[in-house]
Enzyme design. Sequence first.
Site, PDB file in Angstrom:
ATOM      1  N   ASP A   1       2.784  -3.833   8.315  1.00 26.28           N
ATOM      2  CA  ASP A   1       2.004  -3.263   7.585  1.00 26.28           C
ATOM      3  C   ASP A   1       0.597  -4.413   8.693  1.00 26.28           C
ATOM      4  O   ASP A   1       0.584  -4.968   7.253  1.00 26.28           O
ATOM      5  CB  ASP A   1       2.089  -3.065   6.701  1.00 26.28           C
ATOM      6  CG  ASP A   1       0.796  -1.966   6.265  1.00 26.28           C
ATOM      7  OD1 ASP A   1      -0.121  -2.158   7.059  1.00 26.28           O
ATOM      8  OD2 ASP A   1       0.214  -2.026   4.783  1.00 26.28           O
TER       9      ASP A   1
ATOM     10  N   GLN B   1      -4.658  -4.391   7.282  1.00 33.18           N
ATOM     11  CA  GLN B   1      -5.647  -5.264   6.632  1.00 33.18           C
ATOM     12  C   GLN B   1      -5.150  -7.152   7.678  1.00 33.18           C
ATOM     13  O   GLN B   1      -6.063  -7.754   7.755  1.00 33.18           O
ATOM     14  CB  GLN B   1      -5.511  -6.113   5.441  1.00 33.18           C
ATOM     15  CG  GLN B   1      -5.804  -4.865   4.420  1.00 33.18           C
ATOM     16  CD  GLN B   1      -7.292  -4.278   4.510  1.00 33.18           C
ATOM     17  OE1 GLN B   1      -7.601  -4.896   4.668  1.00 33.18           O
ATOM     18  NE2 GLN B   1      -7.067  -2.818   3.716  1.00 33.18           N
TER      19      GLN B   1
ATOM     20  N   CYS C   1      -4.793   2.398  -3.823  1.00 30.57           N
ATOM     21  CA  CYS C   1      -3.674   2.972  -2.865  1.00 30.57           C
ATOM     22  C   CYS C   1      -2.288   2.155  -2.836  1.00 30.57           C
ATOM     23  O   CYS C   1      -1.627   1.669  -2.483  1.00 30.57           O
ATOM     24  CB  CYS C   1      -4.177   3.314  -1.622  1.00 30.57           C
ATOM     25  SG  CYS C   1      -4.522   5.188  -0.713  1.00 30.57           S
TER      26      CYS C   1
ATOM     27  N   HIS D   1       1.234  -1.166   0.087  1.00 32.99           N
ATOM     28  CA  HIS D   1       0.317   0.220  -0.219  1.00 32.99           C
ATOM     29  C   HIS D   1       0.789   1.395   0.037  1.00 32.99           C
ATOM     30  O   HIS D   1       2.008   1.270   0.559  1.00 32.99           O
ATOM     31  CB  HIS D   1      -1.442  -0.346   0.851  1.00 32.99           C
ATOM     32  CG  HIS D   1      -1.943   1.028   1.508  1.00 32.99           C
ATOM     33  ND1 HIS D   1      -1.884   2.358   1.714  1.00 32.99           N
ATOM     34  CD2 HIS D   1      -3.403   0.291   0.783  1.00 32.99           C
ATOM     35  CE1 HIS D   1      -2.808   2.760   1.619  1.00 32.99           C
ATOM     36  NE2 HIS D   1      -3.693   2.258   1.615  1.00 32.99           N
TER      37      HIS D   1
END
Length: 408
Positions: A198, A201, A362, A121
């Site tokens: 990250d 999600q 994104c 992303h």
Amino acid sequence: MNAREIRELFPILRQEINGHPLVYLDSAASSQKPQSVIETVKHYYEWDNANVHRGVHTLGSRATDAYEGSREKVARFINAANTEEIIFTRGSTTALNLVASSYARSVCQEGDEIVISKMEHHSNLIPWQQAAKATGATLKYIPLQPDGTIRLEDAEQTITSRTKVVSVVYASNVLGVINPIKEITAIAHRNGAVMVVDGAQSTPHLKVDVRDLDCDFYAFSGHKMCGPTGIGVLYGKKALLEKMEPIEFGGEMIDFVDWQDSTWKDLPYKFEGGTPIIAAAVGLGAAIDFLEDIGLDEIDRHEKQLAAYAYDRLSEINDVTIYGPREGRVGLVTFNIGDIHPHDVATVLDTEGIAIRAGHHCCQPLMRWLEVSSTARASFYLYNTEEDVDRLVSSLLKTKEFFGHAIG
């Protein structure tokens, strides 16, 4: 509690859109909020609203207890060693920027490497671009297999002794891929690099144990996991956070201020300058309570089953291209239908009361790797059912018919 019963706990899902019961398939962008979270935030504003840490009056004490209580819930939720390792931020973007701006810029120099993957992303790509430009480091990418997965052999070849930072998404917001973070972390550590994850999600859908993963930093957002917008978390190993300098300065994060110099508070407060995001943090704590009551293992099982069902149902439609593997994915399916623009697909579906996401999500470099400009994405959560998928498929067939394609 099944998905239909869970759905009733979300007041926004009871409405009709364009004369049809709402089918919300955009949770990867932002999840809906259960009544318990809404009531918790409402109660804070009605009864406990005050600034934290500084006041000795009753409201200030109650607000502080609620705010710090949420930090304790977050630490337990991801199995951090202690609350000092939990930094409240505005979201995953802010958390990742903090690591890139404070940690990476202090350890990287010309000749060093920063390694990310080709499925990142923008929030986990642009900060590293900027860190590389500022330090002279080289930004490298772990390549993807044709199905969008990462091979550990490719990670081994990309990460070298010159690598200082590796940052990879746990679950892709486009491909749905769940990456082997624990194994990539081990590769990073063998080469002397730190591992940044990250988790935007993954955290809403999978049980996360940062100590088992052994990652050095982990970022996630509240609004994707039934919590309010504007709140996120950066987890960092205490030893690394202690060495890092804050990048925002002002009230709350200081210890002593003189005319020419200042000193900072201990963790976690040196990274939380200004009035904190109190109400949203309290709401995040309520969201964690809600998800734990349902059970992360049950949520994971339900979503994987739903994603597989959606993958198979969409595969039955002629001219549909689905991106990412069928197995080992979180609850989303990204696709295109022939030459129909994804925005047109989303617009037609909206007339049927179905909310999906369309665009580059994104992930513009990933779109170029997929050789498309944009895609449509249906993403699922604990309140979705197979009937929602059936309505999606039925409406996609109508979309094909509307645009003059043969029904598959």
